[in-house]
Design an enzyme around this catalytic site. Sequence first.
Site, PDB file in Angstrom:
ATOM      1  N   GLY A  11     -63.475  90.286  27.071  1.00 27.25           N
ATOM      2  CA  GLY A  11     -63.630  88.815  27.578  1.00 27.25           C
ATOM      3  C   GLY A  11     -64.342  88.967  28.934  1.00 27.25           C
ATOM      4  O   GLY A  11     -63.572  89.563  30.104  1.00 27.25           O
ATOM      5  N   ALA A  22     -71.299  95.398  44.076  1.00 30.81           N
ATOM      6  CA  ALA A  22     -70.313  96.143  45.190  1.00 30.81           C
ATOM      7  C   ALA A  22     -70.627  97.657  44.444  1.00 30.81           C
ATOM      8  O   ALA A  22     -70.696  98.671  45.409  1.00 30.81           O
ATOM      9  CB  ALA A  22     -69.112  95.803  45.148  1.00 30.81           C
ATOM     10  N   VAL A  24     -72.705  99.100  42.539  1.00 28.91           N
ATOM     11  CA  VAL A  24     -73.967  99.846  42.498  1.00 28.91           C
ATOM     12  C   VAL A  24     -74.206  99.996  43.851  1.00 28.91           C
ATOM     13  O   VAL A  24     -74.864 100.937  44.139  1.00 28.91           O
ATOM     14  CB  VAL A  24     -75.043  98.765  41.760  1.00 28.91           C
ATOM     15  N   CYS A  73     -65.564  96.059  20.949  1.00 29.12           N
ATOM     16  CA  CYS A  73     -66.376  97.358  20.105  1.00 29.12           C
ATOM     17  C   CYS A  73     -65.468  97.862  19.224  1.00 29.12           C
ATOM     18  O   CYS A  73     -64.520  98.656  19.578  1.00 29.12           O
ATOM     19  CB  CYS A  73     -67.188  98.208  20.901  1.00 29.12           C
ATOM     20  N   GLY A 102     -60.406  93.858  30.515  1.00 31.04           N
ATOM     21  CA  GLY A 102     -59.048  93.768  30.587  1.00 31.04           C
ATOM     22  C   GLY A 102     -58.440  95.052  29.955  1.00 31.04           C
ATOM     23  O   GLY A 102     -58.820  96.142  29.912  1.00 31.04           O
ATOM     24  N   ASP A 128     -56.944  86.477  32.286  1.00 34.11           N
ATOM     25  CA  ASP A 128     -55.451  86.393  31.872  1.00 34.11           C
ATOM     26  C   ASP A 128     -54.501  86.751  32.813  1.00 34.11           C
ATOM     27  O   ASP A 128     -53.178  86.357  32.868  1.00 34.11           O
ATOM     28  CB  ASP A 128     -55.307  87.113  30.652  1.00 34.11           C
ATOM     29  N   LYS A 214     -42.821  56.749  36.002  1.00 32.58           N
ATOM     30  CA  LYS A 214     -43.976  57.645  36.396  1.00 32.58           C
ATOM     31  C   LYS A 214     -44.926  57.222  35.190  1.00 32.58           C
ATOM     32  O   LYS A 214     -44.671  57.085  33.820  1.00 32.58           O
ATOM     33  CB  LYS A 214     -43.679  59.159  35.893  1.00 32.58           C
ATOM     34  N   HIS A 250     -63.292  77.985  26.264  1.00 30.13           N
ATOM     35  CA  HIS A 250     -64.185  79.128  27.387  1.00 30.13           C
ATOM     36  C   HIS A 250     -64.571  78.522  28.424  1.00 30.13           C
ATOM     37  O   HIS A 250     -65.145  79.445  29.248  1.00 30.13           O
ATOM     38  CB  HIS A 250     -65.303  79.602  26.277  1.00 30.13           C
ATOM     39  N   GLN A 252     -62.987  77.997  30.620  1.00 32.04           N
ATOM     40  CA  GLN A 252     -62.190  78.734  31.731  1.00 32.04           C
ATOM     41  C   GLN A 252     -62.714  80.062  31.963  1.00 32.04           C
ATOM     42  O   GLN A 252     -62.403  80.699  33.184  1.00 32.04           O
ATOM     43  CB  GLN A 252     -60.923  78.963  31.052  1.00 32.04           C
TER      44      GLN A 252
HETATM   45  O1  F6P Z   1     -58.734  88.001  27.230  1.00 30.05           O
HETATM   46  C1  F6P Z   1     -59.370  87.166  27.655  1.00 30.05           C
HETATM   47  C2  F6P Z   1     -59.298  85.870  26.664  1.00 30.05           C
HETATM   48  O2  F6P Z   1     -59.992  84.991  27.345  1.00 30.05           O
HETATM   49  C3  F6P Z   1     -57.955  85.220  26.292  1.00 30.05           C
HETATM   50  O3  F6P Z   1     -57.103  84.604  26.996  1.00 30.05           O
HETATM   51  C4  F6P Z   1     -58.653  84.468  24.989  1.00 30.05           C
HETATM   52  O4  F6P Z   1     -57.507  84.530  24.060  1.00 30.05           O
HETATM   53  C5  F6P Z   1     -59.618  85.441  24.404  1.00 30.05           C
HETATM   54  O5  F6P Z   1     -60.152  86.080  25.624  1.00 30.05           O
HETATM   55  C6  F6P Z   1     -60.554  84.750  23.692  1.00 30.05           C
HETATM   56  O6  F6P Z   1     -61.678  85.788  23.571  1.00 30.05           O
HETATM   57  P1  F6P Z   1     -62.959  85.679  22.762  1.00 30.05           P
HETATM   58  O7  F6P Z   1     -63.234  84.102  22.317  1.00 30.05           O
HETATM   59  O8  F6P Z   1     -64.045  86.078  23.805  1.00 30.05           O
HETATM   60  O9  F6P Z   1     -62.719  86.573  21.530  1.00 30.05           O
END
Ligand code: F6P
Length: 319
Positions: A11, A22, A24, A73, A102, A128, A214, A250, A252
């Site tokens: 991801g 940095a 390179v 992969c 990751g 993550d 609230k 995504h 995020q």
């Molecule tokens: O590993 C990062 C991450 O963003 C996870 O939090 C999420 O579940 C996953 O990748 C989703 O990955 P993709 O949609 O790229 O398969």
Amino acid sequence: MKKIGVLTSGGDAPGMNAAIRAAVRTAVTDGLEVVGIHRGYSGLLDEDFTDMDYSSVGGIMERGGTILRSSRCEEFRLEEGRAKAADILKKHGIGGLLVIGGEGSLSGAKLLMEEQGIPVVGLPGTIDNDIALTDMCIGVDTCLNTCVDTIQKLKDTASSHERAFVVEVMGRSSGYVALASGMAVGAEAIIIPEIPVNYEEIADKIWRERKRGKINCIIVVAEGASSAYTVARHVEHRIGYETRITILGHIQRGGSPTAFDRVLASRMGYASIKALEESEAGTMIALQGGRMVRVSLEKILSQKKTIDMELVEMAKILS
Ligand code: F6P
């Protein structure tokens, strides 16, 4: 070692480009040749390479994603795939490899070194923040800022309509993003995979908050703990609070990296080349107490990053 390869895998995470830049520039300054490998381990197996120099990484620090692109992969998960990758690296005279990614990507790098003798150094690149022995991974800070910015907007509309919002954030096995972003927006409840969820307790808390006057309620849930739909159903069913759902998804993973991520990634990229040059392969560069340190991949990958329970308790008290 005269030539090194650089790849990003798994991801993507904001700041990966700053790390590439940095690495390179440090390598080129030290007289090394650098080969950029496209699409992670898939590109390595396809020999999808590009020569990189000082200017090929100009203007990329502020860009989200990764200019080298990324992939997950399947072939590289097999020993034959890794043997083929090693042959390709040797054929191209690539004597060291920098892997930014990751846990899965770093595990692949470790096996490539153990089985095939290719010197590797890893950088933790994942939103993550689930890699052990590093305080932060590249991309986490940007991701948190994206979450906070978005949830803050949801809070506005939640207040106008006196609703509850359940916001689902990423994190299949780690609740860090949910916990930190939830704390930063003062969420009434945070649900994370590390702690069993108690829907009744959450609903009762929200009910008490509501009675206290609230006018909005934010519940942040990590994707690996439950789904926004399930949480919303429980809340509506138990206390009848009108609830809406937002899955951040995504979004995020994108966006221009924050200053923190740019600096972190730059420091890590620089340190990774020094580690390769000083024959400290088999390590990952980690941030520990503000310092860059080299930690063996073996050590990192043999443990799971735990969540800080003090933060969990604090989040409960403060919301
Ligand atoms: O590993 C990062 C991450 O963003 C996870 O939090 C999420 O579940 C996953 O990748 C989703 O990955 P993709 O949609 O790229 O398969």
